[in-house]
Motif scaffolding. Structure first.
Motif, mmCIF file in Angstrom:
data_model
loop_
_atom_site.group_PDB
_atom_site.id
_atom_site.type_symbol
_atom_site.label_atom_id
_atom_site.label_comp_id
_atom_site.label_asym_id
_atom_site.label_seq_id
_atom_site.Cartn_x
_atom_site.Cartn_y
_atom_site.Cartn_z
ATOM 1 N N PHE A 113 0.845 -1.196 0.000
ATOM 2 C CA PHE A 113 0.000 0.000 0.000
ATOM 3 C C PHE A 113 0.885 1.252 0.000
ATOM 4 C CE2 PHE A 113 -2.746 -3.260 1.618
ATOM 5 C CZ PHE A 113 -4.014 -2.927 1.170
ATOM 6 N N ALA A 114 0.311 2.357 -0.434
ATOM 7 C CA ALA A 114 0.973 3.657 -0.363
ATOM 8 C C ALA A 114 0.080 4.576 0.459
ATOM 9 C CB ALA A 114 1.189 4.236 -1.759
ATOM 10 N N HIS A 165 0.589 -1.393 -6.681
ATOM 11 C CA HIS A 165 1.154 -2.492 -7.478
ATOM 12 C C HIS A 165 2.324 -2.011 -8.345
ATOM 13 C CE1 HIS A 165 -1.943 -5.229 -6.263
ATOM 14 N NE2 HIS A 165 -2.901 -4.504 -6.781
ATOM 15 N N ARG A 166 2.809 -0.812 -8.113
ATOM 16 C CA ARG A 166 3.872 -0.273 -8.960
ATOM 17 C C ARG A 166 5.111 -1.164 -8.897
ATOM 18 N NH1 ARG A 166 4.184 5.646 -6.504
ATOM 19 N NH2 ARG A 166 4.029 4.276 -4.666
ATOM 20 N N GLY A 167 5.678 -1.398 -10.077
ATOM 21 C CA GLY A 167 6.856 -2.253 -10.165
ATOM 22 C C GLY A 167 6.533 -3.723 -10.352
ATOM 23 N N VAL A 197 5.159 -3.856 -16.883
ATOM 24 C CA VAL A 197 5.431 -3.429 -15.516
ATOM 25 C C VAL A 197 4.462 -2.302 -15.160
ATOM 26 C CG1 VAL A 197 7.129 -2.434 -13.954
ATOM 27 C CG2 VAL A 197 7.851 -4.099 -15.682
ATOM 28 N N TRP A 198 3.750 -2.456 -14.034
ATOM 29 C CA TRP A 198 2.718 -1.490 -13.650
ATOM 30 C C TRP A 198 3.354 -0.259 -13.014
ATOM 31 C CZ3 TRP A 198 -1.735 -1.500 -15.681
ATOM 32 C CH2 TRP A 198 -2.777 -0.719 -15.166
ATOM 33 N N LEU A 234 -5.891 -2.571 -9.755
ATOM 34 C CA LEU A 234 -5.749 -2.823 -11.196
ATOM 35 C C LEU A 234 -7.110 -2.724 -11.869
ATOM 36 C CD1 LEU A 234 -3.378 -5.946 -11.292
ATOM 37 C CD2 LEU A 234 -2.772 -3.554 -11.631
ATOM 38 N N PRO A 235 -7.158 -2.185 -13.089
ATOM 39 C CA PRO A 235 -8.417 -2.207 -13.833
ATOM 40 C C PRO A 235 -8.783 -3.641 -14.201
ATOM 41 C CG PRO A 235 -6.624 -1.403 -15.207
ATOM 42 C CD PRO A 235 -6.076 -1.517 -13.816
#
Length: 235
Positions: free
Chosen positions: A78-79, A95-97, A110-111, A117-118
């Motif tokens: 989470f951020a 989900h970055r990275g 790579v997100w 996510l959509p």
């Protein structure tokens, strides 16, 4: 008299400057903690102590894109995002990275964005080139896989027949010129039998299995030939 006035004024200024330039160093004075956030997303970036205002006792300078707020509790996956009023934190899925897969075709990327996510992407990786997304998981499209296996089998059959023909042609020359050794005569018969068995292999209705293929007189050479022709088995 004038000198006394000037000296008094200088002393007063010096006393004022001494008081105002060191007020933050006095006992009991603690710099407040400020949290820095990304100017676009409001994501927590880090925390630092506020800087004192040198000429304004009791005034702390808050950097741009920062808030006087306690740092958030950072959770894995989470951020922390500052609320619009800068008084609280929201926990947003991050989900970055991560590698994600497009459900339409399984393409990986790579997100790079925050949030869930959509619906047309998933973290689940497809297990084969023939997977299709059923809404919750990848499933193998057996019809597509079977077709690809039959096409691959037909290609392999054609390549092996060609290789057998090349070997037969070379050995046949030796026999025709009465130059063949006993081993070459035996090999000629084996390669002819192998070519017959290859041509009898029916790939029109079902994909071949590993046991379907006849044994080559020289398995290593046949395998090297397939590799040299760029052939790859379908997984």
């Amino acid at each position: 008299m004038t000198d006394q006035i000037i000296q008094g004024a200088v002393a007063a200024v010096q006393s004022y400057l001494a008081a105002t330039t060191t007020w933050w160093q006095q006992a009991g004075v603690v710099a407040p903690l400020v949290c820095n956030v990304d100017p676009a997303s409001g994501e927590f970036l880090g925390a630092c102590a506020a800087d004192p205002s040198p000429l304004e006792p009791g005034v702390w300078l808050i950097p741009a894109h920062s808030y006087r707020i306690q740092p958030p509790e950072l959770k894995t996956g989470f951020a922390a995002i500052a609320t619009q009023d800068g008084k609280h934190w929201d926990q947003v899925v991050d989900h970055r990275g991560a590698t994600v897969y497009r459900t339409a075709d399984g393409e990986a990327q790579v997100w790079i964005m925050l949030g869930e996510l959509p619906g047309d992407f998933t973290l689940q990786a497809p297990t084969s080139d023939f997977d299709t997304w059923n809404g919750s998981a990848w499933v193998v499209n057996q019809l597509a896989r079977g077709k690809a296996l039959r096409q691959s089998g037909a290609h392999k059959q054609a390549l092996l027949v060609r290789y057998a023909t090349l070997r037969i042609s070379s050995l046949q020359d030796a026999v025709a010129l009465e130059m063949a050794t006993d081993a070459e005569v035996t090999a000629l018969t084996a390669w002819k039998r192998y070519r017959i068995e290859l041509n009898r292999l029916d790939l029109s209705a079902a994909a071949p299995t590993a046991d379907s293929w006849p044994a080559s007189p020289d398995e290593a050479a046949a395998a090297d030939w397939l590799t040299s022709q760029g052939f790859e088995e379908v997984a």
